[in-house]
Motif scaffolding. Sequence first.
Motif, mmCIF file in Angstrom:
data_model
loop_
_atom_site.group_PDB
_atom_site.id
_atom_site.type_symbol
_atom_site.label_atom_id
_atom_site.label_comp_id
_atom_site.label_asym_id
_atom_site.label_seq_id
_atom_site.Cartn_x
_atom_site.Cartn_y
_atom_site.Cartn_z
ATOM 1 N N GLY A 1 0.789 -1.223 0.000
ATOM 2 C CA GLY A 1 0.000 0.000 0.000
ATOM 3 C C GLY A 1 0.822 1.274 0.000
ATOM 4 N N PHE A 2 2.133 1.165 0.188
ATOM 5 C CA PHE A 2 3.007 2.340 0.197
ATOM 6 C C PHE A 2 3.479 2.667 -1.219
ATOM 7 C CE2 PHE A 2 3.055 1.197 4.573
ATOM 8 C CZ PHE A 2 3.466 2.311 5.297
ATOM 9 N N GLU A 3 3.729 3.942 -1.457
ATOM 10 C CA GLU A 3 4.351 4.372 -2.709
ATOM 11 C C GLU A 3 5.865 4.376 -2.485
ATOM 12 O OE1 GLU A 3 2.749 4.675 -5.488
ATOM 13 O OE2 GLU A 3 0.844 4.292 -4.464
ATOM 14 N N ILE A 4 6.556 3.429 -3.100
ATOM 15 C CA ILE A 4 7.988 3.245 -2.872
ATOM 16 C C ILE A 4 8.703 3.283 -4.219
ATOM 17 C CG2 ILE A 4 9.766 1.679 -1.990
ATOM 18 C CD1 ILE A 4 7.593 0.513 -0.111
ATOM 19 N N ASP A 5 9.619 4.226 -4.359
ATOM 20 C CA ASP A 5 10.394 4.340 -5.598
ATOM 21 C C ASP A 5 11.743 3.637 -5.513
ATOM 22 O OD1 ASP A 5 8.386 5.846 -6.732
ATOM 23 O OD2 ASP A 5 9.299 7.766 -6.197
ATOM 24 N N LEU A 6 12.274 3.478 -4.292
ATOM 25 C CA LEU A 6 13.609 2.894 -4.127
ATOM 26 C C LEU A 6 13.636 2.054 -2.858
ATOM 27 C CD1 LEU A 6 16.561 2.836 -5.243
ATOM 28 C CD2 LEU A 6 17.052 4.712 -3.656
#
Length: 321
Positions: free
Chosen positions: A220-225
């Motif tokens: 559910g998190f927005e994670i780019d790295l």
Amino acid sequence: MSVLPGVHRVELPLPFSLGSINVYFVETRSGHLLIDCGMDTPECFDALDRARADLGIGWSGVTNVVLTHMHPDHMGLAPRVLALSGAKLAMHPRDMELLATLAGDSAKPDWGHLAMLRAGVPEDLIGRVERAFVNVRRSFRELQPDVLLRGGERISASHGDLEIIWTPGHSPGHICLYQTTSRALFAGDHMLERISPNIGWLPEADPLHDYLQSLKSLAGFEIDLILPSHGEPFSGHRDWIARALEHHEERCRTVLSLLGENALTAHELTLKMWDRELSSFDYRFAVFEVLAHLEYLYNREEVGSFRDGAGLRWTSCNRRL
């Protein structure tokens, strides 16, 4: 190596097959936060000390230490780092409690020995496993953290606060740190790009269930790295999570298939599931991972067990009687 503004990744050598561990120096307004410390070996400390000096950070500039979890390659150097720096230590209370049961020169994890007996592991192999883990056990040190992290806390950093996320599974008190500004996740051992984190059995727990639920919550998190403790940074967390969930479902299907009409010990299952000879060190991780999957399947009412001498034999609940 700078991986984000105000964040430096340092690789430290490990004396076993993983090869190295990543620790992270994070700039804060009051100094530097160190995420994990490395293992208590001279080589690991020397590498950490050189990296700190190369970054121009004095030991007194390390003001806080956060442990993602209590395994020796992550916390082994904590007492030495804390003594040199005067830093405050933060970790999850579940890992503090487990560490206390394992720490000390005379500590013997009786539950681990009993678990192997119940798994049907031959006594001579138990002896080899325990000898292989002597140096690992010596790395455990009881710690008294200044701050107990339960999840939801925020740590102030120069380039964006870090949110603590409790992600039990690999250990009962494993945590990740999420930087909202960069959408980066300091993942500890919760997510590793090229290998599946070991999920091992613990008494009175269902670590695999906890791990799978922790993974689903991170989707559910927005994670780019993703900044892991082992290996290179990577991205694509939702695809990784989907593959990990399928991996463990496939492992469960394999366990059920191997049981079939049979009644097998965890030791016998381990020998069937790994088609190569395992070192005593690696065997311990393998059999405890099998035990974790059996515990998970038992709680889903897909397997049962019965006592056979000192050990347990496992059966599929679909087994014909």
